[in-house]
Every structure is written in structure tokens, then in C-alpha cells.
Write an enzyme that holds these catalytic residues in place. Sequence first.
Site, PDB file in Angstrom:
ATOM      1  N   HIS A 242      35.256  45.008  33.446  1.00  0.00           N
ATOM      2  CA  HIS A 242      34.364  45.036  32.280  1.00  0.00           C
ATOM      3  C   HIS A 242      35.089  45.418  30.991  1.00  0.00           C
ATOM      4  O   HIS A 242      34.554  45.221  29.902  1.00  0.00           O
ATOM      5  CB  HIS A 242      33.148  45.941  32.539  1.00  0.00           C
ATOM      6  CG  HIS A 242      33.417  47.407  32.416  1.00  0.00           C
ATOM      7  ND1 HIS A 242      33.569  48.235  33.505  1.00  0.00           N
ATOM      8  CD2 HIS A 242      33.546  48.204  31.331  1.00  0.00           C
ATOM      9  CE1 HIS A 242      33.782  49.472  33.097  1.00  0.00           C
ATOM     10  NE2 HIS A 242      33.769  49.484  31.785  1.00  0.00           N
TER      11      HIS A 242
ATOM     12  N   SER B 283      37.147  54.034  31.459  1.00  0.00           N
ATOM     13  CA  SER B 283      37.030  52.865  32.321  1.00  0.00           C
ATOM     14  C   SER B 283      38.382  52.252  32.618  1.00  0.00           C
ATOM     15  O   SER B 283      39.245  52.143  31.750  1.00  0.00           O
ATOM     16  CB  SER B 283      36.157  51.804  31.664  1.00  0.00           C
ATOM     17  OG  SER B 283      34.819  51.990  31.999  1.00  0.00           O
TER      18      SER B 283
ATOM     19  N   ASP C 104      34.512  45.532  40.124  1.00  0.00           N
ATOM     20  CA  ASP C 104      34.847  45.735  38.711  1.00  0.00           C
ATOM     21  C   ASP C 104      36.329  46.096  38.555  1.00  0.00           C
ATOM     22  O   ASP C 104      36.684  47.205  38.159  1.00  0.00           O
ATOM     23  CB  ASP C 104      33.951  46.836  38.140  1.00  0.00           C
ATOM     24  CG  ASP C 104      34.122  47.030  36.649  1.00  0.00           C
ATOM     25  OD1 ASP C 104      34.697  46.149  35.998  1.00  0.00           O
ATOM     26  OD2 ASP C 104      33.663  48.079  36.143  1.00  0.00           O
TER      27      ASP C 104
END
Length: 256
Positions: free
Chosen positions: A71, A210, A116
Amino acid sequence: MLKFVILLCSIAYVFGAVVPLGMLSQSDGRIVGGVESKIEDFPWQISLQRDGRHYCGGSIYSKNVIITAAHCLRNVVAEELRVRVGSSYWEHGGSLRNISKFQIHESYVEPTKEYDVALLKLDSDLSFNSTIKAIELTNEIPPEYADAIVSGWGETLVPPPGIPDQLRSVDVKIIHREKCASRNFGYGSNIKASMICAYAIGKDSCQGDSGGPLVVNNLLVGVVSWGIDCARPSYPGVYVDVSHVRSLIVSNAESI
């Protein structure tokens, strides 16, 4: 957008609902409840940057391949990205490298954050030293409640506002997928087969972390992915389970 996310969180809290997945992907991240750290202790850590700003983390897999979150690569092209390696500071030091291309996991699902994970290909090889090293991937899920550590840059939820310049890290405990999806926590069926969780009261990864590493005994066991709020009771941080995607990481790293 930030005010909109905060409003959604407030509504969800009042009515006991879960904020829609993806609203709080941990992509602009921060380490909550952590301490300042040196790159020598996390030499696999990288800062993924766009327009001269840190916005995601990642881990060095080999001399020219970086592991990050899928992402983090929404609506970008490789030419816009840079990776800083070998520095405790995202803004200076070490070496700033260009990305020649990237590859997102073929099974990645944006709304649910399944699979992800993505690979970045550097345009030139790294030279390994005390501040730049690859991290080995785990072959198996770590034990429940194993001691783990997450590292990254980003807001710390304490003054002054903004992201800190220096790398930070925080200790958490591994929570297996089945328990993370149980009534002990608030996610339920949102926890999928490709995920693993980590939790400690008042400690968490968050937006901007992230793609960064979740590490147990110097093995990469998770990739920072998503969560509901940051360090919120009953909502652990959610990570890609590296043992679940290891084979594809290895094969894709050879061909990218």
C-alpha cells in the site's frame, strides 16, 4: 483527510464499530511508546521517501532488493521514489538510492490489505557494513507472545508535532492470527491468513511505519501493514506474516 479519519475514529468508538479497513493503513507512520535508536542496531532499516520526505519504512533483503508494504506504492512510479540506507536519520546521512522498479505481491487486495507486501529494486548494489545489512526471513511463525521489536520514523504522539529525525523502536509481543481474530481483540474476521499481529499496552507501530520490519531474534517475521488507531486497547498492530509469503518473496527477489 486527517480530520476526516479522526472523525471516523470518533464515530466508530461511540458506536462500537470498526473503522473501514485501509483508512488507517500505517503509511506515514510513527512509533508509539518507543525510544530513540541507532541504525547500527537496525542496519536493515530503510526510509522510503517521496518528494524529499519520509513516508514509509522497509527492510534490506539483499544488496539490491528492499521489502516494503504494497500500500506504500499506491499511485506512485519508481522514478519518484528514493531509499535512504545506513543512517539513524531519515533526512541526512548514509546513502540515498534510486529505485529502478518495484513489484507488488500478485495477491494483494487493497480494501482488506491481504498480502500487503512489495519489493523495490535499487538501481545499484549496496555495500554492506555495520550500518547497512540484509535481514534474514523467518521460516516459521514465531511463538505466541514472543518478544518482538518494530522500528521506524514518524510522529510520536507527543510534542513537538511532526516526525522525529531519528529512528525509533518499540518492544511488542507476537499475537498469532487466530487469537488476533478472536473475541480477545476487536478485529474479528478482518484478520486474514496472510496476517500476524503484535501488541503491547501503550506501544505500537502507526502511520508512516508502514512497510517497516517486525523482528524476532534478528529475523524478519512481519511487515508493518495496518491497524485501527495507534496503540489503542484491544486493537493490535497488524503485519504481513513473512512466513506466509516467504516463498514468493524469495522467488520474486531473484527475478525482479
